[in-house]
Design an enzyme around this catalytic site. Sequence first.
Site, short mmCIF file in Angstrom:
data_model
loop_
_atom_site.label_atom_id
_atom_site.label_comp_id
_atom_site.label_asym_id
_atom_site.label_seq_id
_atom_site.Cartn_x
_atom_site.Cartn_y
_atom_site.Cartn_z
CG ASN A 1 -4.11 -4.30 3.91
OD1 ASN A 1 -3.21 -4.07 2.24
ND2 ASN A 1 -3.25 -4.02 4.95
NE ARG B 1 -2.02 -1.26 3.50
CZ ARG B 1 -2.51 -1.04 4.51
NH1 ARG B 1 -3.34 -0.14 5.42
NH2 ARG B 1 -1.15 -1.34 6.09
#
Length: 91
Positions: free
Chosen positions: A38, A20
């Site tokens: 996520n 990320r």
Amino acid sequence: MDTKRWQLLISGRVQGVYYRASTEHKASSLGLTGFARNLPDGRVEIIAEGPEDRLDQLKAWCAEGPPDARVDAVEIAQESPTGEFSNFSVR
């Protein structure tokens, strides 16, 4: 500039490997807005808005990911852009 919005779902070993944060850096460098987060099933979801050529560059990067990631698949869905984001962030 014709703004597009893509949802990308990345599967593989993509959680716990700075996927990320690396995506945030890449998307920001491309001038895209949106977020990466996520999902409970182990995938990473990316919502990105911007010009299609830059979204294509992000998609290509997502297929590789950061060094410790293993990407098995990148699914893409095109959506209608909303313009709701001012930057790209990690959620």
